[in-house]
Design a protein around this motif. Structure first.
Motif, PDB file in Angstrom:
ATOM      1  N   ASP A 145       0.758  -1.178  -0.064  1.00 30.87           N
ATOM      2  CA  ASP A 145      -0.155  -0.156   0.323  1.00 30.87           C
ATOM      3  C   ASP A 145       1.169   1.401   0.038  1.00 30.87           C
ATOM      4  O   ASP A 145       1.519   1.720   1.090  1.00 30.87           O
ATOM      5  N   VAL A 146       1.215   1.918  -1.083  1.00 30.35           N
ATOM      6  CA  VAL A 146       2.295   2.734  -1.288  1.00 30.35           C
ATOM      7  C   VAL A 146       1.882   4.120  -0.605  1.00 30.35           C
ATOM      8  O   VAL A 146       2.840   4.407   0.200  1.00 30.35           O
ATOM      9  N   LYS A 147       0.728   4.564  -0.631  1.00 31.22           N
ATOM     10  CA  LYS A 147       0.288   5.566   0.125  1.00 31.22           C
ATOM     11  C   LYS A 147       0.483   5.735   1.497  1.00 31.22           C
ATOM     12  O   LYS A 147       0.753   6.455   2.193  1.00 31.22           O
ATOM     13  N   ASN A 148       0.032   4.498   2.119  1.00 28.46           N
ATOM     14  CA  ASN A 148       0.348   4.361   3.590  1.00 28.46           C
ATOM     15  C   ASN A 148       1.676   3.574   3.866  1.00 28.46           C
ATOM     16  O   ASN A 148       1.673   3.208   5.205  1.00 28.46           O
ATOM     17  N   TYR A 149       2.463   3.466   2.982  1.00 28.82           N
ATOM     18  CA  TYR A 149       3.697   2.679   3.293  1.00 28.82           C
ATOM     19  C   TYR A 149       3.615   1.554   4.232  1.00 28.82           C
ATOM     20  O   TYR A 149       3.989   1.397   5.225  1.00 28.82           O
ATOM     21  N   LYS A 150       2.689   0.535   3.741  1.00 26.75           N
ATOM     22  CA  LYS A 150       2.687  -0.735   4.407  1.00 26.75           C
ATOM     23  C   LYS A 150       2.402  -1.892   3.692  1.00 26.75           C
ATOM     24  O   LYS A 150       2.014  -1.793   2.521  1.00 26.75           O
ATOM     25  N   ILE A 151       2.721  -3.078   4.065  1.00 28.29           N
ATOM     26  CA  ILE A 151       2.671  -4.380   3.414  1.00 28.29           C
ATOM     27  C   ILE A 151       1.125  -4.571   3.269  1.00 28.29           C
ATOM     28  O   ILE A 151       0.436  -4.359   4.181  1.00 28.29           O
ATOM     29  N   PHE A 177      16.478  -6.107  -6.223  1.00 31.31           N
ATOM     30  CA  PHE A 177      15.537  -4.578  -5.946  1.00 31.31           C
ATOM     31  C   PHE A 177      14.015  -4.744  -5.549  1.00 31.31           C
ATOM     32  O   PHE A 177      13.459  -5.458  -6.227  1.00 31.31           O
ATOM     33  N   VAL A 178      13.746  -4.497  -4.402  1.00 30.34           N
ATOM     34  CA  VAL A 178      12.369  -4.580  -3.969  1.00 30.34           C
ATOM     35  C   VAL A 178      12.057  -2.926  -3.543  1.00 30.34           C
ATOM     36  O   VAL A 178      12.785  -2.180  -2.944  1.00 30.34           O
ATOM     37  N   HIS A 179      10.431  -2.722  -3.461  1.00 35.78           N
ATOM     38  CA  HIS A 179      10.078  -1.692  -2.535  1.00 35.78           C
ATOM     39  C   HIS A 179      10.774  -1.603  -0.984  1.00 35.78           C
ATOM     40  O   HIS A 179      10.685  -2.687  -0.419  1.00 35.78           O
ATOM     41  N   PRO A 180      10.987  -0.734  -0.590  1.00 42.19           N
ATOM     42  CA  PRO A 180      11.494  -0.456   0.795  1.00 42.19           C
ATOM     43  C   PRO A 180      10.603  -1.250   1.986  1.00 42.19           C
ATOM     44  O   PRO A 180      11.059  -2.060   2.778  1.00 42.19           O
ATOM     45  N   VAL A 181       9.239  -1.383   1.572  1.00 37.72           N
ATOM     46  CA  VAL A 181       8.548  -1.831   2.679  1.00 37.72           C
ATOM     47  C   VAL A 181       8.362  -3.512   2.423  1.00 37.72           C
ATOM     48  O   VAL A 181       8.288  -4.123   3.534  1.00 37.72           O
ATOM     49  N   ASN A 245       8.362   8.970   6.807  1.00 32.88           N
ATOM     50  CA  ASN A 245       8.421   9.469   8.249  1.00 32.88           C
ATOM     51  C   ASN A 245       9.831   9.684   8.885  1.00 32.88           C
ATOM     52  O   ASN A 245       9.917  10.118  10.118  1.00 32.88           O
ATOM     53  N   TYR A 246      10.574   9.119   8.074  1.00 34.17           N
ATOM     54  CA  TYR A 246      11.948   9.430   8.813  1.00 34.17           C
ATOM     55  C   TYR A 246      12.462  10.789   8.971  1.00 34.17           C
ATOM     56  O   TYR A 246      12.516  11.636   7.944  1.00 34.17           O
TER      57      TYR A 246
END
Length: 278
Positions: A145-151, A177-181, A245-246
């Motif tokens: 869930d890219v908008k909420n930055y969660k799996i 390479f993978v998404h940071p989440v 949020n970092y």
């Protein structure tokens, strides 16, 4: 109305043809042994080999794009990886873009994938091979869930994690390479061995697939290798810094601003001209 639609389609086709790079216009690989030339994002592929569109444990998707060619090392790697995944009952793996018949630059979609040593593997993993019709219409399955930055828990499972682990554990692999989440999710998982996590690198955009990059084949003199990943599993501050949020630590020392250097124009290796024209 019909004339307007036909005219629009004709203009779209002409536009795509004009914008296509010379590499996209070549439909067959060059003759000779397989050789990756230059760097991953500035090179080409001589003697490219074709990945069969279907094999043990996998199917190639979007085959009409003709991007299922690679260095012979990549083709062997993919076939072995998929055979292993089938033995582990992970499921039927969908292979996306590798490279064009002679590698080279894309007009859009990829900056790398130029030397036949990069491949995209979807994270949608059907239990069984798809029918020819389903293969034409299958869509990507987002894991993040890219908008909420969660799996997305309902889409993610251990079979996706195991497939990435299986690929990253191979000595031939340089990076994945993978998404940071997704990297975050892999870091939270309990693994007996964690060394392979070093190769799994966070990169935005890779939320429905992972991108495998092989090392330059042993003995290759034309392939430009990439610097090895930093030491460690990459699950600490480095990964956290990708989060929206970092908050970076405040630096109290004097910071001297350095004017950024102008971006250099990439010049293809001379050998690539020969590959394109052969």
């Amino acid at each position: 109305m019909l004339r307007t639609i036909i005219t629009g389609l004709m203009l779209a086709c002409i536009s795509q043809s004009v914008m296509a790079t010379p590499w996209e216009k070549v439909k067959n690989p060059s003759q000779g042994d397989s050789s990756s030339i230059g760097s991953y994002a500035n090179g080409c592929l001589a003697g490219g080999e074709r990945l069969p569109l279907q094999g043990d444990g996998y199917q190639v998707i979007r085959s009409e794009r003709g991007r299922y060619y690679g260095n012979s090392e990549m083709i062997v790697f993919l076939q072995q990886l998929m055979k292993q995944s089938q033995q582990l009952k992970i499921g039927n793996v969908l292979v996306g873009d590798i490279a064009m018949p002679r590698g080279g630059r894309f007009s859009s979609g990829h900056a790398s994938h130029q030397t036949g040593l990069d491949a995209d593997i979807w994270l949608r993993i059907p239990e069984k091979p798809l029918s020819p019709q389903a293969l034409k219409t299958v869509s990507a399955l987002p894991m993040v869930d890219v908008k909420n930055y969660k799996i997305i828990e309902k889409n993610w499972s251990m079979k996706q994690a195991q497939l990435i682990q299986l690929a990253a554990s191979d000595d031939r692999v340089s990076r994945i390479f993978v998404h940071p989440v997704i990297k975050q999710q892999l870091c939270k998982t309990q693994w007996k061995q964690r060394d392979w996590l070093r190769k799994v690198r966070p990169w935005f955009g890779h939320y429905y697939h992972f991108h495998v990059r092989l090392k330059c084949p042993e003995g290759s003199t034309t392939c430009k290798p990439q610097t090895p990943p930093p030491a460690g599993d990459g699950c600490g501050t480095e990964l956290a810094s990708w989060s929206p949020n970092y908050k970076a630590p405040v630096k109290t020392e004097l910071v001297i601003k350095v004017k950024p250097k102008p971006k250099q124009v990439k010049v293809l290796p001379p050998m690539c001209t020969m590959v394109l024209k052969s």
